[in-house]
Motif scaffolding. Structure first.
Motif, PDB file in Angstrom:
ATOM      1  N   PHE A   1      98.408 -36.346  50.599  1.00 40.73           N
ATOM      2  CA  PHE A   1      98.613 -35.073  49.911  1.00 40.73           C
ATOM      3  C   PHE A   1      98.958 -33.712  50.943  1.00 40.73           C
ATOM      4  CE2 PHE A   1      95.830 -37.284  47.216  1.00 40.73           C
ATOM      5  CZ  PHE A   1      96.486 -37.255  45.959  1.00 40.73           C
ATOM      6  N   LEU A   2      99.670 -32.871  50.425  1.00 40.24           N
ATOM      7  CA  LEU A   2     100.223 -31.710  51.264  1.00 40.24           C
ATOM      8  C   LEU A   2     100.038 -30.670  50.611  1.00 40.24           C
ATOM      9  CD1 LEU A   2     101.916 -30.488  53.524  1.00 40.24           C
ATOM     10  CD2 LEU A   2     104.040 -31.145  52.238  1.00 40.24           C
ATOM     11  N   ASP A   3      98.831 -29.718  50.780  1.00 45.72           N
ATOM     12  CA  ASP A   3      98.840 -28.388  50.511  1.00 45.72           C
ATOM     13  C   ASP A   3      99.472 -27.431  51.104  1.00 45.72           C
ATOM     14  OD1 ASP A   3      97.696 -26.057  49.558  1.00 45.72           O
ATOM     15  OD2 ASP A   3      95.414 -26.471  50.012  1.00 45.72           O
ATOM     16  N   VAL A   4     100.329 -26.886  50.555  1.00 46.47           N
ATOM     17  CA  VAL A   4     101.609 -25.909  51.068  1.00 46.47           C
ATOM     18  C   VAL A   4     100.883 -24.910  51.610  1.00 46.47           C
ATOM     19  CG1 VAL A   4     103.606 -24.662  50.697  1.00 46.47           C
ATOM     20  CG2 VAL A   4     103.345 -27.060  49.914  1.00 46.47           C
ATOM     21  N   TRP A   5      99.673 -24.382  51.161  1.00 48.30           N
ATOM     22  CA  TRP A   5      99.055 -22.942  51.473  1.00 48.30           C
ATOM     23  C   TRP A   5      98.273 -23.695  52.920  1.00 48.30           C
ATOM     24  CZ3 TRP A   5      96.014 -21.087  46.677  1.00 48.30           C
ATOM     25  CH2 TRP A   5      96.830 -20.360  45.781  1.00 48.30           C
ATOM     26  N   THR A   6      98.263 -24.645  53.255  1.00 46.05           N
ATOM     27  CA  THR A   6      97.473 -24.787  54.660  1.00 46.05           C
ATOM     28  C   THR A   6      98.740 -24.847  55.629  1.00 46.05           C
ATOM     29  OG1 THR A   6      98.080 -27.265  54.771  1.00 46.05           O
ATOM     30  CG2 THR A   6      95.883 -26.652  53.960  1.00 46.05           C
ATOM     31  N   VAL A   7      99.834 -24.632  55.383  1.00 44.82           N
ATOM     32  CA  VAL A   7     101.038 -24.689  56.222  1.00 44.82           C
ATOM     33  C   VAL A   7     101.594 -23.125  56.454  1.00 44.82           C
ATOM     34  CG1 VAL A   7     103.291 -25.536  57.092  1.00 44.82           C
ATOM     35  CG2 VAL A   7     101.547 -27.052  55.956  1.00 44.82           C
ATOM     36  N   PHE A   8     101.747 -22.525  55.001  1.00 49.35           N
ATOM     37  CA  PHE A   8     102.455 -21.143  54.846  1.00 49.35           C
ATOM     38  C   PHE A   8     101.436 -20.281  54.180  1.00 49.35           C
ATOM     39  CE2 PHE A   8     106.029 -24.276  54.571  1.00 49.35           C
ATOM     40  CZ  PHE A   8     106.536 -23.918  55.893  1.00 49.35           C
ATOM     41  N   ASP A   9     101.603 -19.112  54.553  1.00 42.42           N
ATOM     42  CA  ASP A   9     100.604 -17.901  53.776  1.00 42.42           C
ATOM     43  C   ASP A   9     101.225 -17.805  52.528  1.00 42.42           C
ATOM     44  OD1 ASP A   9      99.215 -15.920  53.154  1.00 42.42           O
ATOM     45  OD2 ASP A   9      99.067 -14.853  55.064  1.00 42.42           O
ATOM     46  N   ASP A  10     100.539 -17.894  51.449  1.00 43.24           N
ATOM     47  CA  ASP A  10     100.805 -17.499  50.019  1.00 43.24           C
ATOM     48  C   ASP A  10     101.312 -16.290  49.899  1.00 43.24           C
ATOM     49  OD1 ASP A  10     101.332 -18.689  47.433  1.00 43.24           O
ATOM     50  OD2 ASP A  10      99.766 -17.456  46.623  1.00 43.24           O
ATOM     51  N   ALA A  11     100.833 -15.088  50.663  1.00 45.94           N
ATOM     52  CA  ALA A  11     101.180 -13.686  50.562  1.00 45.94           C
ATOM     53  C   ALA A  11     102.627 -13.565  50.364  1.00 45.94           C
ATOM     54  CB  ALA A  11     100.510 -13.033  51.634  1.00 45.94           C
ATOM     55  N   THR A  12     103.775 -14.324  50.923  1.00 48.58           N
ATOM     56  CA  THR A  12     105.061 -14.093  50.682  1.00 48.58           C
ATOM     57  C   THR A  12     105.400 -15.038  49.798  1.00 48.58           C
ATOM     58  OG1 THR A  12     105.510 -15.515  52.621  1.00 48.58           O
ATOM     59  CG2 THR A  12     105.425 -13.097  52.881  1.00 48.58           C
ATOM     60  N   LEU A  13     104.733 -16.151  49.353  1.00 51.50           N
ATOM     61  CA  LEU A  13     105.268 -17.282  48.563  1.00 51.50           C
ATOM     62  C   LEU A  13     104.888 -16.985  47.179  1.00 51.50           C
ATOM     63  CD1 LEU A  13     105.554 -18.424  51.304  1.00 51.50           C
ATOM     64  CD2 LEU A  13     104.591 -20.711  50.166  1.00 51.50           C
ATOM     65  N   ARG A  14     103.659 -16.492  46.714  1.00 50.87           N
ATOM     66  CA  ARG A  14     103.042 -16.538  45.376  1.00 50.87           C
ATOM     67  C   ARG A  14     103.712 -17.596  44.515  1.00 50.87           C
ATOM     68  NH1 ARG A  14     103.464 -10.088  43.754  1.00 50.87           N
ATOM     69  NH2 ARG A  14     103.187  -9.357  45.869  1.00 50.87           N
ATOM     70  N   LEU A  15     103.308 -18.949  44.954  1.00 54.97           N
ATOM     71  CA  LEU A  15     103.600 -20.251  44.385  1.00 54.97           C
ATOM     72  C   LEU A  15     103.277 -20.365  43.006  1.00 54.97           C
ATOM     73  CD1 LEU A  15     103.743 -22.429  47.282  1.00 54.97           C
ATOM     74  CD2 LEU A  15     105.697 -21.471  46.219  1.00 54.97           C
ATOM     75  N   ARG A  16     101.911 -19.775  42.811  1.00 54.00           N
ATOM     76  CA  ARG A  16     101.238 -19.913  41.297  1.00 54.00           C
ATOM     77  C   ARG A  16     102.196 -19.442  40.267  1.00 54.00           C
ATOM     78  NH1 ARG A  16      95.869 -17.407  43.737  1.00 54.00           N
ATOM     79  NH2 ARG A  16      97.516 -16.154  44.877  1.00 54.00           N
ATOM     80  N   ARG A  17     102.982 -18.610  40.555  1.00 52.67           N
ATOM     81  CA  ARG A  17     103.633 -18.075  39.416  1.00 52.67           C
ATOM     82  C   ARG A  17     105.100 -18.574  38.916  1.00 52.67           C
ATOM     83  NH1 ARG A  17     103.150 -11.371  40.389  1.00 52.67           N
ATOM     84  NH2 ARG A  17     100.763 -11.617  40.621  1.00 52.67           N
ATOM     85  N   LYS A  18     105.708 -19.342  39.910  1.00 51.25           N
ATOM     86  CA  LYS A  18     106.947 -20.131  39.667  1.00 51.25           C
ATOM     87  C   LYS A  18     106.840 -21.676  40.126  1.00 51.25           C
ATOM     88  CE  LYS A  18     109.632 -17.035  37.785  1.00 51.25           C
ATOM     89  NZ  LYS A  18     110.270 -17.301  36.632  1.00 51.25           N
ATOM     90  N   GLY A  19     106.800 -22.580  39.500  1.00 45.83           N
ATOM     91  CA  GLY A  19     106.553 -23.937  39.870  1.00 45.83           C
ATOM     92  C   GLY A  19     107.703 -24.427  40.573  1.00 45.83           C
ATOM     93  N   TRP A  20     108.971 -23.988  40.256  1.00 47.66           N
ATOM     94  CA  TRP A  20     110.151 -24.420  41.085  1.00 47.66           C
ATOM     95  C   TRP A  20     110.006 -24.289  42.701  1.00 47.66           C
ATOM     96  CZ3 TRP A  20     112.713 -21.672  36.674  1.00 47.66           C
ATOM     97  CH2 TRP A  20     112.691 -22.639  35.476  1.00 47.66           C
ATOM     98  N   ALA A  21     109.584 -23.160  42.900  1.00 45.95           N
ATOM     99  CA  ALA A  21     109.655 -22.495  44.193  1.00 45.95           C
ATOM    100  C   ALA A  21     108.818 -23.197  45.324  1.00 45.95           C
ATOM    101  CB  ALA A  21     109.033 -21.115  44.350  1.00 45.95           C
ATOM    102  N   ILE A  22     107.792 -23.964  44.738  1.00 48.45           N
ATOM    103  CA  ILE A  22     106.996 -24.857  45.809  1.00 48.45           C
ATOM    104  C   ILE A  22     107.932 -25.847  46.380  1.00 48.45           C
ATOM    105  CG2 ILE A  22     106.312 -26.832  44.248  1.00 48.45           C
ATOM    106  CD1 ILE A  22     103.713 -26.512  45.906  1.00 48.45           C
TER     107      ILE A  22
END
Length: 489
Positions: free
Chosen positions: A213-234
């Motif tokens: 498993f790869l938790d992207v939040w352990t590599v990049f700060d979600d402050a600029t990503l906000r991945l929860r709102r757009k599934g494609w962006a991950i």
């Protein structure tokens, strides 16, 4: 005071160069804010204690980038981000090449600092999340996290129950039907995106025990990503964060008719390091604003771009990003992926990327194009697998809800949309397609009405292809049983 001025004047007359240098430093320290003072000092030191001229040019450019970061609005900044990315790619290549090996220690250190400050200024998401913050070399840290010469598959699978189900289907098919041995990383964004019980379920579908498993939040700060709102962006961040140098990014609903391992053998990938697949040819001349924006930002199209019918003939959509293949060991591909990821950050996608085009699809080729990275698409625009036209079986059309893709020998390779006949309407409607067609004309349907392709030869799937899909459906049904039992318990 008169005495001080007299002493200063005498000192100036004895050693004007030293006094000028002293005054410049004092002024810079006094009026400078943040990095401006440091830049002024460095420029002054450069003029008196010069590094070699090419390095001075790089340092000067990097300081200019740092002083003038790319800021919103972003719509007219894609070209500029691309130009800066090209310089970043060139500097990385020079640092690691023969020229870089000839630099003195302090020169190499200054070049490395210029690269890092340029990268973090251009791509703020490179700054790691707590508690990893504080690294002065996040770009180098990211590159060092890649396992040399590694190959693997990344499947973003967080979010909805349907994503989990389709990811399970895909894993089971790859392992049980194809015997695919490539390691798999399941990407997600935090425990709420993919809770532990779901992760455990996905692990159970891989009998080879080669899924992690790869938790992207352990590599990049979600402050600029906000991945929860757009599934494609991950997807772009999963590709970037993955430990694999040679990475295949798959949508969970991808269906294969050959093992994904053949993707690494395609000439387009071997020669370019980035291999993409086309969308359908649809809606010619229908998106004038989109095409005007592309032409404004691309400005100098590459040979790959000039082969595009979307670019030359104004069709609507270029890329089906359900499968993307990248070689991150190539500097230009790595930097191109940084541009792709930038387009998928929250601020940029919310203002531009997902407003002008649909989701992440066009960010993949556009990032590579603007960053000056080599890439190549499959030869044909989107094909189709499916069935006869309902009510008109004799018109030689092929109809379905999916887009199909071929390998370099025009043999079916994969299609999108899952093993279900229509995933949006019937969650249990498995059915093996019988026909396929490429290079025909699309007749676009809707959510309940199948799209069709007409005008070219309707081909039957081979017995081997039908058998593969039958076995994939059998594996999917076993996955469904496990998921159903989880919900009951």
């Amino acid at each position: 005071m008169p005495g001080s001025l007299a002493r200063f004047r005498a000192c100036f007359e004895r050693s004007p160069r030293t006094v000028v240098l002293f005054v410049v430093i004092v002024i810079a320290l006094y009026v400078g804010i943040r990095d401006i003072a440091g830049d002024a000092i460095i420029e002054t030191l450069d003029s008196h204690y010069p590094a070699n001229e090419p390095l001075r040019d790089i340092l000067r450019t990097a300081r200019n980038y740092h002083r003038h970061p790319v800021e919103p609005p972003y719509k007219d900044k894609f070209w500029e981000v691309g130009q800066r990315s090209r310089n970043l790619s060139r500097w990385l290549a020079e640092l690691n090449g023969p020229w870089g090996s000839q630099l003195r220690g302090f020169e190499k250190e200054r070049l490395g600092t210029a690269i890092e400050t340029t990268a973090t200024s251009l791509f703020p998401f490179l700054s790691p999340p707590p508690p990893k913050q504080g690294s002065k070399t996040p770009l180098r840290d990211l590159q060092r996290s890649f396992t040399k010469d590694s190959r693997g598959i990344v499947i973003p699978a967080g979010g909805s129950d349907l994503q989990i189900r389709f990811a399970g289907h895909l894993i089971a098919s790859l392992r049980e039907v194809f015997g695919c041995s490539l390691p798999i990383q399941i990407a997600y964004a935090g425990d709420s995106d993919l809770p532990k019980e779901r992760r455990d379920a996905l692990l159970s579908f891989d009998k080879t025990n080669n899924t992690e498993f790869l938790d992207v939040w352990t590599v990049f700060d979600d402050a600029t990503l906000r991945l929860r709102r757009k599934g494609w962006a991950i997807k772009a961040f999963a590709a970037l964060a993955s430990r694999f140098e040679h990475v295949i990014v798959l949508d969970a609903d991808a269906v294969f008719l050959q093992s994904p391992e053949v993707l690494f053998q395609q000439r387009a990938y071997v020669e370019n390091g980035a291999y993409l697949f086309h969308d359908r040819l649809l809606w010619q001349h229908s998106f004038e604003d989109r095409h005007e924006w592309w032409k404004d930002q691309i400005k100098e199209p590459s040979p790959a771009m000039n082969k595009s019918l979307v670019w030359t003939e104004d069709y609507a959509e270029e890329c089906d990003s359900g499968v993307v293949v990248l070689d991150k060991s190539r500097t230009e591909i790595f930097v191109g992926l940084l541009h792709i990821a930038w387009q998928n950050t929250w601020a940029v996608r919310d203002e531009v990327s997902y407003k002008i085009t649909y989701g992440d699809k066009e960010t993949w080729w556009l990032g590579l194009e603007l960053a000056g990275s080599k890439y190549e698409f499959e030869e044909h625009y989107g094909s189709i697998v499916g069935w006869e036209k309902e009510g008109s079986p004799d018109d030689k059309a092929v109809c379905s809800f999916v887009i199909a893709h071929t390998d370099e020998k025009d043999k079916l390779l994969w299609y999108n949309g899952s093993l279900l006949k229509n995933k949006l309407v019937d969650p249990n409607g498995y059915e093996v397609p019988l026909y396929w067609m490429m290079d025909g004309k699309w007749e676009k349907g809707g959510k309940k009405d199948m799209s069709c392709m007409v005008g070219e030869t309707r081909r039957r799937l081979t017995g081997e292809e039908i058998s593969i899909l039958q076995h994939s459906i059998e594996a999917a049904l076993r996955v469904d049983e496990v998921i159903a039992s989880m919900k009951e318990s």
